[in-house]
Write a protein that holds these residues in place. Structure first.
Motif, short mmCIF file in Angstrom:
data_model
loop_
_atom_site.label_atom_id
_atom_site.label_comp_id
_atom_site.label_asym_id
_atom_site.label_seq_id
_atom_site.Cartn_x
_atom_site.Cartn_y
_atom_site.Cartn_z
N THR A 96 0.86 -1.18 0.00
CA THR A 96 0.00 0.00 0.00
C THR A 96 0.89 1.23 0.00
O THR A 96 2.08 1.15 0.32
CB THR A 96 -0.93 0.04 1.23
N HIS A 97 0.30 2.38 -0.31
CA HIS A 97 1.15 3.58 -0.43
C HIS A 97 1.62 4.09 0.93
O HIS A 97 2.62 4.80 1.01
CB HIS A 97 0.46 4.68 -1.23
N GLN A 98 0.93 3.74 2.00
CA GLN A 98 1.41 3.99 3.36
C GLN A 98 0.52 3.24 4.34
O GLN A 98 -0.44 2.58 3.94
CB GLN A 98 1.47 5.48 3.68
N ILE A 263 8.18 6.40 1.72
CA ILE A 263 6.78 6.14 1.42
C ILE A 263 6.57 4.63 1.40
O ILE A 263 7.52 3.88 1.19
CB ILE A 263 6.35 6.78 0.06
N GLY A 264 5.31 4.20 1.63
CA GLY A 264 5.01 2.78 1.48
C GLY A 264 4.49 2.12 2.73
O GLY A 264 4.57 2.65 3.84
N GLU A 286 -6.08 1.55 -4.59
CA GLU A 286 -4.63 1.71 -4.50
C GLU A 286 -3.91 1.38 -5.81
O GLU A 286 -2.94 2.02 -6.17
CB GLU A 286 -4.07 0.82 -3.38
N GLY A 293 -0.02 1.11 -5.33
CA GLY A 293 0.17 2.56 -5.19
C GLY A 293 1.62 2.98 -5.08
O GLY A 293 1.91 4.17 -4.90
N LEU A 294 2.55 2.04 -5.20
CA LEU A 294 3.98 2.35 -5.09
C LEU A 294 4.68 2.15 -6.43
O LEU A 294 4.31 1.29 -7.22
CB LEU A 294 4.64 1.44 -4.05
N ASP A 298 10.22 2.21 -5.04
CA ASP A 298 9.83 2.25 -3.63
C ASP A 298 9.80 0.84 -3.03
O ASP A 298 10.23 0.63 -1.88
CB ASP A 298 8.46 2.90 -3.47
#
Length: 456
Positions: A96-98, A263-264, A286, A293-294, A298
Motif C-alpha cells: 500500500t502507499h502507506q 513512502i510505502g 490503490e 500505489g507504489l 519504492d
C-alpha cells in the motif's frame, strides 16, 4: 568502547534553515498556531514525525536504480514480497502507499457500525479509520502505563485482564478482531513484550478472535525484547520479529518507519477470504496488487530497509540516541515519559505546564513555544489529538497531555540533539509564560493536522 557512534558516515549534506525569532513568530501566526501548517523551510530541527523522514542508505539508493516499473508482476514486487514474507510469514501480502491505506482497507472490509476494536493504544490514523466506519476504538493499556514517570519495562503492554473482561461482556460479541501496536506510540513509544503478546493471543484463542499487529515499529520493539526480556538475548532481531508475527493473524505496516523508506506500507494476513476482500478494495483504490500505489523503486527501497532496520548495530545507535536526549532532559528536571521510548522522547506537557488545564491544550502551547524559541518542530499527543468529542460539542480530555519529539532515522547528529535539549531547557525555565490555546477551526476527523488555534 563506551561511546556508541553512528554506524554510518555522511556522504551528502542538506542545508538547515536558520531563522530569527521574529520570523518564527510571524510564521506561526500565519499557520494558525499549528506547526503542521508551517512550511518545512522555516523549521530548523524537524521532530514532527519519524514517518517517512529518514535518510536512506546507499544500498537502498542502489536498489532503487533496479526498480522495475512494470504494472503487474514486477521483479521489484517479488523482492518486496520475499522480504516481507521472510520477516512476517504471512501467506497474503499487499503493498500500500502507506500505513493508513492498509488501515482503511482493513476497516472498510472487516468492520461495520457498532463494532468494537480493542488495542493497547490506537494511534491517530488507526483510530480515525475505525471511527470513520462507525466502529469504536477502545484502548486497553496496561496498569503500569498510567504512571508516566516510573521506569517500568514494557509499559506498552496490553491489559490482558481488561481484554478478557471486554470479551466476556456483551460488547465482546461486537469485537471482530483485536489489535496490538508495537511499539505503543500513543503511550510514549513504549515496547510490548513477547510474553504479553502470547497472553493476548491465548485470550483471543479462547474467544475465537483474530489478532492484528500494527507493526510500523516492529524492529524497534524487537530490540527492546532482545535487550530486556528474559531468554531473548540469544535470539536475533529477525528471529524475535518472526515470533511476534507468528502470534498474529494479520498486520498493518507503515514502511515509513521501520521500513526506513520515505513512502510505502503493506497489509498482510493468512485468511484466504480476508485476502480476497483486501485485494478487491486494493485494486479499486490503490492499484494492482503487485504495486499497491507504489513505484517499483519504492518496493526495492522498502525490501532493503526492512532488513537494515533489523541490524543490531543500527538499533543500538538509535536507542542510544533517544536515551542520550532523555538522560539530558531528566538531569535538567524536565518531565518526560520514563523509560525512554523507541523512536522519540515524550515530554509530559501537563507536568511541564502545571498552570494549564487540559481544556487549555498545554501540549499545543508547549509545541508552539519550542518552535518560537529554537525553530524545533514537535507534535502534541494530548487532548487535541486524542480527546473525545461528544455530539453536543463537549470534550473529554485525553488520558495524558504529551508532546512527542520524534527522531527521524539517520538524519541528525549529536550536536543537533544538544541544540534540541538546550531549546527545551530554555522553554522550561520560562514555562510559566506558555499560554493557553483555543481551537478556532477544526475537521471532524484527525483535527490536529489542519486545526487552527488562537492563544486564549
Amino acid at each position: 568502547m563506551k561511546t556508541i557512534i553512528e554506524p554510518f558516515r555522511i556522504k551528502m549534506t542538506e542545508a538547515l534553515p536558520l531563522t530569527a525569532r521574529g520570523d518564527r513568530e510571524a510564521c506561526l501566526a500565519e499557520a494558525g498556531h499549528n506547526v503542521f501548517l508551517l512550511d518545512a523551510d522555516r523549521v530548523t530541527i524537524d521532530l514532527l514525525t519519524d514517518s517517512g523522514t529518514g535518510a536512506m542508505s546507499d544500498r537502498q539508493w542502489a536498489a532503487m536504480i533496479r526498480g522495475d516499473e512494470s504494472y503487474a508482476g514486477s521483479s521489484s514486487w517479488r523482492a518486496f514480497e520475499r522480504t516481507v514474507r521472510e520477516i512476517t510469514g504471512f501467506r497474503h501480502i499487499f503493498p500500500t502507499h502507506q500505513g493508513r491505506a492498509a488501515e482503511r482497507i482493513l476497516a472498510a472490509t472487516r468492520l461495520r457500525a457498532g463494532d468494537v476494536v480493542p488495542n493497547n493504544g490506537h494511534f491517530d490514523t488507526t483510530r480515525a479509520n475505525i471511527e470513520y466506519v462507525g466502529a469504536q476504538a477502545v484502548n486497553l493499556p496496561c496498569e503500569a502505563s498510567r504512571d508516566l514517570h516510573a521506569p517500568t519495562l514494557f509499559k506498552g503492554n496490553m491489559d490482558v485482564a481488561a481484554l478478557e473482561r471486554l470479551l466476556d461482556s456483551e460488547s465482546g460479541e461486537h469485537v471482530p478482531f483485536c489489535m496490538i501496536t508495537v511499539t505503543n506510540n500513543s503511550g510514549g513509544g513504549q515496547p510490548v513484550s513477547l510474553e504479553n503478546i502470547r497472553a493476548v493471543r491465548s485470550v483471543l484463542d479462547r474467544h475465537g478472535k483474530p489478532l492484528i499487529i500494527d507493526a510500523c515499529r516492529f524492529a524497534e520493539n524487537a530490540f527492546f525484547i532482545h535487550e530486556n526480556e528474559p531468554g531473548q538475548a540469544r535470539n536475533s532481531l529477525l528471529e524475535i520479529a518472526q515470533e511476534m508475527f507468528s502470534l498474529a493473524d494479520g498486520a498493518t505496516m507503515s514502511a515509513k518507519k521501520d521500513g526506513l523508506a520515505n513512502i510505502g506500507g503493506f497489509l498482510a494476513c493468512h485468511d484466504d477470504g480476508w485476502a480476497d476482500e483486501f485485494r478487491n478494495l486494493l485494486i479499486l483504490t490503490e492499484g494492482f496488487p503487485t504495486y499497491g500505489g507504489l513505484a517499483g523503486r519504492d518496493l526495492e527501497a522498502i525490501a532493503v530497509g526492512l532488513m537494515e532496520a533489523l541490524d543490531p548495530d543500527y538499533q543500538r545507535y538509535r536507542h542510544a540516541t533517544v536515551e542520550y536526549v532523555a538522560g539530558a532532559l531528566t538531569a535538567l528536571g524536565v518531565p518526560i515519559v520514563q523509560p525512554a521510548g523507541g523512536h522519540a522522547v515524550f515530554l509530559d506537557a501537563a507536568a511541564f505546564c502545571p498552570h494549564l488545564a487540559p481544556r487549555d491544550y498545554p501540549g499545543i502551547g508547549l509545541v508552539n513555544a519550542l518552535y518560537v524559541e529554537g525553530g524545533v518542530r514537535a507534535v502534541e499527543l494530548g487532548s487535541v489529538m486524542f480527546g473525545a468529542r461528544g455530539a453536543d460539542g463537549s470534550e473529554t480530555p485525553a488520558p495524558h497531555e504529551l508532546v512527542r519529539l520524534a527522531f527521524p532515522r539517520r538524519v541528525y547528529t549529536q550536536s543537533h540533539f544538544d541544540y534540541v535539549v538546550e531549546t527545551i531547557a530554555m522553554v522550561h525555565r520560562a514555562r510559566d509564560a506558555i499560554r493557553p490555546h483555543r481551537i478556532i477551526r477544526q475537521a471532524p476527523f484527525l483535527r490536529h493536522f489542519t486545526a487552527r488555534f488562537g492563544p486564549a
